[in-house]
Design a protein around this motif. Structure first.
Motif, PDB file in Angstrom:
ATOM      1  N   GLY A  11       0.751  -0.888   0.032  1.00 48.07           N
ATOM      2  CA  GLY A  11       0.184  -0.046  -0.007  1.00 48.07           C
ATOM      3  C   GLY A  11       0.936   1.444   0.035  1.00 48.07           C
ATOM      4  N   GLY A  12       0.068   2.574  -0.352  1.00 55.01           N
ATOM      5  CA  GLY A  12       0.824   3.439  -0.710  1.00 55.01           C
ATOM      6  C   GLY A  12      -0.426   4.419  -0.661  1.00 55.01           C
ATOM      7  N   ASP A  13       0.513   5.764  -1.064  1.00 60.09           N
ATOM      8  CA  ASP A  13      -0.411   7.142  -0.694  1.00 60.09           C
ATOM      9  C   ASP A  13      -1.687   7.254  -1.580  1.00 60.09           C
ATOM     10  OD1 ASP A  13      -1.244   9.352   0.113  1.00 60.09           O
ATOM     11  OD2 ASP A  13      -0.070  10.661  -1.442  1.00 60.09           O
ATOM     12  N   GLY A  14      -3.240   6.753  -1.066  1.00 58.37           N
ATOM     13  CA  GLY A  14      -4.132   6.504  -1.975  1.00 58.37           C
ATOM     14  C   GLY A  14      -3.816   5.152  -3.370  1.00 58.37           C
ATOM     15  N   SER A  16      -2.399   1.505  -4.042  1.00 55.17           N
ATOM     16  CA  SER A  16      -2.287  -0.114  -3.802  1.00 55.17           C
ATOM     17  C   SER A  16      -1.305  -1.515  -4.912  1.00 55.17           C
ATOM     18  CB  SER A  16      -2.339  -0.809  -2.979  1.00 55.17           C
ATOM     19  OG  SER A  16      -4.161  -1.269  -3.372  1.00 55.17           O
ATOM     20  N   ASP A  77      -7.033   2.010  -6.721  1.00 59.55           N
ATOM     21  CA  ASP A  77      -7.364   3.345  -6.067  1.00 59.55           C
ATOM     22  C   ASP A  77      -7.300   3.009  -4.882  1.00 59.55           C
ATOM     23  OD1 ASP A  77      -9.488   2.471  -6.094  1.00 59.55           O
ATOM     24  OD2 ASP A  77     -10.441   4.290  -6.980  1.00 59.55           O
ATOM     25  N   ALA A  78      -8.231   4.618  -3.942  1.00 58.72           N
ATOM     26  CA  ALA A  78      -7.800   4.143  -2.434  1.00 58.72           C
ATOM     27  C   ALA A  78      -9.490   3.167  -2.124  1.00 58.72           C
ATOM     28  CB  ALA A  78      -7.817   5.255  -2.498  1.00 58.72           C
ATOM     29  N   TYR A 113      -1.682   7.705 -10.388  1.00 59.62           N
ATOM     30  CA  TYR A 113      -0.957   5.942  -9.847  1.00 59.62           C
ATOM     31  C   TYR A 113       0.520   5.426 -10.625  1.00 59.62           C
ATOM     32  CZ  TYR A 113      -6.212   6.976  -8.836  1.00 59.62           C
ATOM     33  OH  TYR A 113      -7.055   7.601  -8.589  1.00 59.62           O
ATOM     34  N   THR A 116       3.041   5.834  -8.168  1.00 58.54           N
ATOM     35  CA  THR A 116       3.011   5.430  -7.173  1.00 58.54           C
ATOM     36  C   THR A 116       2.919   4.491  -6.424  1.00 58.54           C
ATOM     37  OG1 THR A 116       1.878   7.986  -6.511  1.00 58.54           O
ATOM     38  CG2 THR A 116       1.473   5.586  -4.612  1.00 58.54           C
ATOM     39  N   LEU A 120       6.162   1.990  -5.790  1.00 63.80           N
ATOM     40  CA  LEU A 120       5.697   0.913  -4.314  1.00 63.80           C
ATOM     41  C   LEU A 120       6.247  -0.498  -4.469  1.00 63.80           C
ATOM     42  CD1 LEU A 120       2.160   1.573  -3.680  1.00 63.80           C
ATOM     43  CD2 LEU A 120       3.438   1.656  -1.846  1.00 63.80           C
TER      44      LEU A 120
END
Length: 185
Positions: A11-14, A16, A77-78, A113, A116, A120
């Motif tokens: 997972g990351g900032d908003g 995964s 996304d989130a 997206y 990020t 990851l």
């Protein structure tokens, strides 16, 4: 080196990355059947039947152990919805090298997206797996992917002119790469 490595959700900032699952079929079909998304891919837009085959194959690819092994996780996304996919292919165990790639739904492009999610996966590649080098090969006309490589800190290493016959034309191939020590900076 941390092989074998079993893929796990990250997972990351908003955003995964997680394994593909049956519930991803409609979004994956939207992605892999879109002519604009497929323009720079090595395949033509796919039928529902072909996407179902690819989903079953790629959902089962969960371990990196030997040359040729790959994972193709979902970018979520989130809310957990599939917005794209990553591709991560172990190309050399001795040289600790892998190839990375990405594809996003047209409606989700430009939202960060891919950057990020790729970051990851690169963190895991250089951390957990212990790779030395990760590279991306792409059609240099794909300006969004070239820009993403540069945002990720990858350097332009090569430009192969008319390197491949694809979709009825000779196409160039660009290669971008980042080393573990560069990623750590």
């Amino acid at each position: 080196m941390g092989l074998p490595w079993d893929f796990h959700a990250i997972g990351g900032d908003g955003v995964s990355i997680d394994l593909l699952c049956d519930d991803d079929f409609e979004a994956l079909y939207e992605l892999q059947s879109d002519p604009d998304v497929c323009r720079y891919m090595l395949y033509e837009p796919r039928s529902r039947e072909r996407v179902a085959e690819v989903l079953a194959r790629d959902a089962a690819a969960t371990r990196l152990e030997k040359v040729g092994d790959y994972v193709q996780p979902a970018i979520r996304d989130a809310s957990g919805a599939l917005v794209g996919t990553l591709y991560f292919h172990l190309t050399s165990v001795d040289d600790r090298t892998a190839e990375i790639g990405w594809a996003l739904l047209a409606r989700e492009q430009g939202k960060g997206y891919a950057r990020t999610a790729a970051a990851l996966l690169l963190d895991a590649a250089f951390g957990e797996i212990g790779l030395h080098r990760v590279y991306a090969e792409l059609d240099p006309r794909n300006e969004a992917s070239v820009a993403l490589c540069l945002r990720l800190g990858m350097r332009h290493e090569a430009h192969f002119v008319e390197h491949m016959w694809s979709k009825g034309e000779w196409t160039d191939t660009g290669q971008y790469a980042v080393l573990e020590r560069e990623w750590r900076r």
